[in-house]
Design an enzyme around this catalytic site. Structure first.
Site, mmCIF file in Angstrom:
data_model
loop_
_atom_site.group_PDB
_atom_site.id
_atom_site.type_symbol
_atom_site.label_atom_id
_atom_site.label_comp_id
_atom_site.label_asym_id
_atom_site.label_seq_id
_atom_site.Cartn_x
_atom_site.Cartn_y
_atom_site.Cartn_z
ATOM 1 N N ASP A 123 0.844 -1.196 0.000
ATOM 2 C CA ASP A 123 0.000 0.000 0.000
ATOM 3 C C ASP A 123 0.878 1.243 0.000
ATOM 4 O OD1 ASP A 123 -2.199 -1.644 0.141
ATOM 5 O OD2 ASP A 123 -2.537 -1.329 2.295
ATOM 6 N N LYS A 124 0.361 2.333 -0.518
ATOM 7 C CA LYS A 124 1.133 3.560 -0.665
ATOM 8 C C LYS A 124 1.774 4.015 0.637
ATOM 9 C CE LYS A 124 0.692 8.348 -2.283
ATOM 10 N NZ LYS A 124 -0.229 9.368 -2.858
#
Length: 337
Positions: A123-124
């Protein structure tokens, strides 16, 4: 090397093919292409393979990858630390630098000719190691290993509440939340998802959980722990408590500045050629520089260990990634009584 397994056979070409497919484990798709293109040659007792043809990166290099750094590298694989606030690859929604852009710059600094091929994602705003294949052989082998669950990823999460030692496996399917486009939820009609909880470290005001993924669903650890009643600190999307930055803020709910001695999350590596590239061009950069996500916008989740079998030697490779400074500070604050 094949040795007598090939040289002692009457049909040495056929013996070489058998050794490549059955002993070396070369993917059949790659073997077929190499045979077609003359990339397999038997010269005396040596087998020469064209495993490293020059390839375009497939993405333009960017030299502004603050916080990204090399954790492990050899001729076949690269493992990069991904900082918070940086996506692994472009999604078409903007021009921000991604880890793929930074890897392209790293390859270019070493002479180029390598395509950027990430094997998995994060995830970012999750930090941790990301595995890259440096040639087609490595990509095919590692992709299959990932499908066979032979790539192990260990995560550390700081969550709300006291997680009981009895919580060891969360086996709950995950699907999209029809009320929120970005969110996932536990759903009977979702895809199978299994998270193993392998460690519990109680804090005065939360728990550090060690988690291993058996599947790789979007937001899996975040969804599962929230479903279990222990959302991650800073994870607004799944109901997590706010990420406190000082003991005073934890006690009274008022923000306090971080200590002056706190170090930045990570220092950006100086890549060869980066200084010259910056000095030689006054043009506006095509990618927006990435800065770490603001504390209150990031979930307390970090990939601390990646284990995989090397695509050529098939020996285990373990790559540890130290905790980022923001999670170390948070743990210290939540440990204080």
């Amino acid at each position: 090397m094949p040795g007598r397994a090939v040289t002692s056979e009457a049909d040495k070409e056929a013996a070489a093919d058998r050794w490549l497919l059955e002993t070396a484990g070369m993917p059949e798709k790659l073997h077929t292409r190499l045979r077609r293109e003359g990339g397999i040659r038997l010269q005396g007792d040596r087998l020469r393979l064209a495993l490293f043809p020059a390839r375009e990166a497939g993405i333009e290099p960017a030299w502004d990858g603050a916080g990204a750094e090399v954790l492990y590298e050899d001729d076949f694989v690269l493992v990069m630390h991904k900082p918070s606030g940086m996506a692994v690859h472009p999604d078409g929604s903007g021009t921000a630098t991604t880890l793929d852009h930074v890897v392209a710059a790293h390859y270019a600094a070493a002479g180029g000719g390598i395509a950027v091929r990430h094997i998995h994602r994060l995830d970012k705003d999750t930090t941790g190691p990301v595995l890259y294949a440096k040639n087609e052989y490595a990509q095919l082998v590692l992709d299959e290993d990932l499908r066979q669950k032979a790539v192990s990823r260990q995560y550390a999460a700081i969550v709300a509440g006291t997680v009981p030692a009895s919580l060891q496996v969360i086996d709950a399917p995950i699907g999209r939340d029809r009320h929120h486009a970005a969110r996932r939820r536990v759903s009977p009609g979702g895809q199978p998802a299994v998270t193993r909880i392998t460690g519990h470290e109680p804090l005065a005001h939360g728990t550090v959980v060690t988690a291993m993924l058996e599947t790789g669903r979007t937001h899996q650890i975040r969804v599962h722990l929230s479903h279990a009643g222990h959302p991650l600190y800073g994870d607004k999307l799944y109901g997590g408590p706010a990420w406190v930055t000082s003991v005073a803020e934890r006690q009274w709910g008022s923000a306090s500045p971080a200590p002056e001695s706190a170090s930045p999350q990570r220092s950006a590596p100086v890549l060869p050629g980066a200084r010259g590239a910056a000095a030689g061009s006054a043009a506006k950069p095509q990618h927006e520089a990435v800065t770490p996500a603001k504390t209150e916008e990031r979930q307390a989740l970090h990939g601390e260990l990646l284990v995989f079998r090397h695509p050529w030697t098939r020996r285990p490779v373990e790559v540890a990634d130290p905790w980022p400074e923001d999670m170390l500070r948070l743990k210290g604050i939540l440990s204080a009584t």
